[in-house]
Scaffold this active site. Structure first.
Site, short mmCIF file in Angstrom:
data_model
loop_
_atom_site.label_atom_id
_atom_site.label_comp_id
_atom_site.label_asym_id
_atom_site.label_seq_id
_atom_site.Cartn_x
_atom_site.Cartn_y
_atom_site.Cartn_z
N SER A 21 38.03 41.43 49.84
CA SER A 21 37.49 41.32 48.73
C SER A 21 37.86 41.74 47.47
CB SER A 21 35.82 41.96 48.87
OG SER A 21 35.28 41.65 47.66
N GLY A 22 37.62 41.09 46.29
CA GLY A 22 37.93 41.71 44.96
C GLY A 22 39.34 41.90 44.70
N ILE A 23 39.62 43.13 44.29
CA ILE A 23 41.11 43.64 43.81
C ILE A 23 41.76 43.80 45.00
CG2 ILE A 23 42.25 45.49 43.00
CD1 ILE A 23 39.59 46.16 41.12
N GLY A 24 41.28 44.04 46.18
CA GLY A 24 42.38 44.43 47.51
C GLY A 24 42.74 42.94 47.91
N TYR A 74 30.16 58.77 41.56
CA TYR A 74 31.07 57.97 41.86
C TYR A 74 32.17 58.53 40.94
CZ TYR A 74 33.86 53.53 41.11
OH TYR A 74 35.08 52.89 40.96
N THR A 76 43.45 48.69 52.43
CA THR A 76 42.06 49.03 52.82
C THR A 76 41.23 48.08 51.83
OG1 THR A 76 41.85 50.95 51.59
CG2 THR A 76 42.78 51.03 53.86
N GLY A 77 40.09 47.77 52.25
CA GLY A 77 39.12 46.91 51.36
C GLY A 77 39.79 45.46 50.81
N1 LIG Z 1 35.51 46.11 40.09
C1 LIG Z 1 35.28 47.17 39.49
O1 LIG Z 1 34.89 46.96 38.28
C2 LIG Z 1 36.21 48.31 39.81
C3 LIG Z 1 36.26 49.38 38.67
C4 LIG Z 1 36.99 50.39 38.98
C5 LIG Z 1 37.42 50.70 40.24
N2 LIG Z 1 37.00 49.89 41.07
C6 LIG Z 1 37.72 50.40 42.55
O2 LIG Z 1 38.25 49.16 43.11
C7 LIG Z 1 38.22 49.42 44.17
C8 LIG Z 1 38.12 47.81 44.89
O3 LIG Z 1 36.74 47.52 44.35
P1 LIG Z 1 36.52 45.95 43.83
O4 LIG Z 1 35.86 45.75 42.67
O5 LIG Z 1 37.60 44.82 44.62
O6 LIG Z 1 35.12 45.81 45.05
P2 LIG Z 1 34.66 44.82 46.23
O7 LIG Z 1 35.05 43.26 45.97
O8 LIG Z 1 33.42 45.21 46.61
O9 LIG Z 1 35.57 45.41 47.43
C9 LIG Z 1 35.49 46.63 48.13
C10 LIG Z 1 36.00 46.74 49.33
O10 LIG Z 1 36.14 47.82 50.01
C11 LIG Z 1 35.60 47.46 51.12
N3 LIG Z 1 34.74 48.75 51.62
C12 LIG Z 1 33.82 49.32 51.42
N4 LIG Z 1 33.35 50.24 52.04
C13 LIG Z 1 34.30 50.38 53.15
C14 LIG Z 1 34.50 51.25 54.31
N5 LIG Z 1 33.56 52.19 54.38
N6 LIG Z 1 35.43 50.93 54.89
C15 LIG Z 1 36.39 50.03 54.86
N7 LIG Z 1 36.35 49.23 53.77
C16 LIG Z 1 35.18 49.40 52.80
C17 LIG Z 1 34.84 46.10 51.04
O11 LIG Z 1 34.77 45.52 52.36
P3 LIG Z 1 33.59 45.83 53.43
O12 LIG Z 1 32.33 45.74 52.86
O13 LIG Z 1 33.88 44.56 54.53
O14 LIG Z 1 33.80 47.18 54.13
C18 LIG Z 1 35.49 45.44 50.18
O15 LIG Z 1 36.74 45.04 50.98
C19 LIG Z 1 37.14 50.16 44.89
O16 LIG Z 1 37.83 51.42 45.24
C20 LIG Z 1 36.50 50.59 43.54
O17 LIG Z 1 36.06 51.76 43.33
C21 LIG Z 1 36.66 48.84 40.65
#
Ligand SMILES: NC(=O)c1ccc[n+]([C@@H]2O[C@H](COP(=O)([O-])OP(=O)(O)OC[C@H]3O[C@@H](n4cnc5c(N)ncnc54)[C@H](OP(=O)(O)O)[C@@H]3O)[C@@H](O)[C@H]2O)c1
Length: 247
Positions: A16-19, A150, A12-13
């Site tokens: 973008s990014g990590i996913g 958060y 899921t997700g």
């Molecule tokens: N980057 C960091 O610094 C960091 C640090 C700690 C933890 N994390 C965690 O890592 C995970 C991935 O984050 P990321 O950094 O890769 O951020 P990101 O690039 O913003 O990716 C977030 C992903 O979640 C999806 N998403 C958000 N809301 C959603 C919803 N309601 N339903 C389905 N998909 C949804 C977005 O796609 P859509 O917008 O198309 O829905 C996007 O694919 C998150 O759980 C985040 O909290 C990140």
């Protein structure tokens, strides 16, 4: 020999990014990958980039109906799932005094409820011996400025994961947590911090991290691959944070 030959992975997700980086690595290792997100155009671009026949299913993790739709689609295409990565998440930085009911509910609907019902709905499709990976955050265990809501929404995930690891033991399903520190992804543009203030914030963060820099999504993808493939790791919270937990 590819590490995930013929495995089915749902992330899921994953647009973008990590996913997305994890999807790319899993696909390169032979997995059939399904990614989800709410934005169809971004999903379409992501599956082009992931390649290897990856498919995209649009949906909101906050909606149980959308989760059921995902499970029905994946079930009809693949029959069963080997890796479920509950990774979608949202964040908006603010002091507790500034948090509206709407912002509070959005964090818990996506980060907490979305993970719980994601696992609940996906569970019947999970093959014996499969792997659940839940993306949490260093913020769940370390106080970081303006992260209170958060942090709360992510902290529940460790308890879910520990309980699931026992609930699913008869099916030999492993449940682990991946907890990133600050990682350079699109999420940095969604923190509620102005474009003008972002470089300073990123510099501050990098200075705090013993590694002297932010993480890259590829580094989290490699950690996710470890959790997906190591059969004796269960109930672990893996911090991938450049040592920020110690600072
Ligand atoms: N980057 C960091 O610094 C960091 C640090 C700690 C933890 N994390 C965690 O890592 C995970 C991935 O984050 P990321 O950094 O890769 O951020 P990101 O690039 O913003 O990716 C977030 C992903 O979640 C999806 N998403 C958000 N809301 C959603 C919803 N309601 N339903 C389905 N998909 C949804 C977005 O796609 P859509 O917008 O198309 O829905 C996007 O694919 C998150 O759980 C985040 O909290 C990140």
């Amino acid at each position: 020999m590819q590490l995930l030959q013929d495995k089915v992975a749902v992330i899921t997700g994953g647009n973008s990014g990590i996913g997305k980086e994890t999807a790319k690595l899993f696909a390169k290792e032979g997995a059939k990958v399904v990614v989800t997100g709410r934005r169809q155009d971004i999903l379409d671009a992501a599956i082009e980039e992931i390649g290897h026949g990856a498919i995209a299913i649009c949906g909101d993790v906050a909606s149980v109906a959308d989760q059921q739709h995902l499970v029905a689609e994946v079930g009809s295409r693949f029959g069963a799932v080997d890796i479920y990565m509950a990774n979608a998440g949202v964040i908006n930085l603010s002091t507790s005094g500034e948090v509206s009911e709407e912002e509070y509910d959005r964090h818990f609907a996506v980060n907490t409820r979305g993970v719980f019902f994601g696992v609940q709905t996906m569970a019947p499709l999970l093959r014996k011996g499969s792997s659940i990976i839940v993306t949490s955050s260093l913020a769940a265990t370390k106080v970081l400025p303006n992260h209170t809501v958060y942090a709360g929404s992510k902290a529940a995930l460790a308890a879910f994961a520990r309980n699931w690891a026992i609930e699913f033991r008869e099916r030999r399903i492993r449940v682990n947590i991946l907890s990133p520190g600050p990682v350079e992804t699109e999420i940095l543009g969604k923190l509620g911090v102005s474009e003008a203030d972002r470089p300073a914030l990123e510099r501050q963060l990098a200075d705090l991290i013993p590694a002297g820099r932010m993480g890259q999504p590829e580094e989290l993808a490699r950690a996710a691959l470890f959790l997906a493939t190591d059969n004796f790791v269960n109930g672990l919270e893996l911090l991938v944070d450049g040592g920020l937990s110690l600072a």
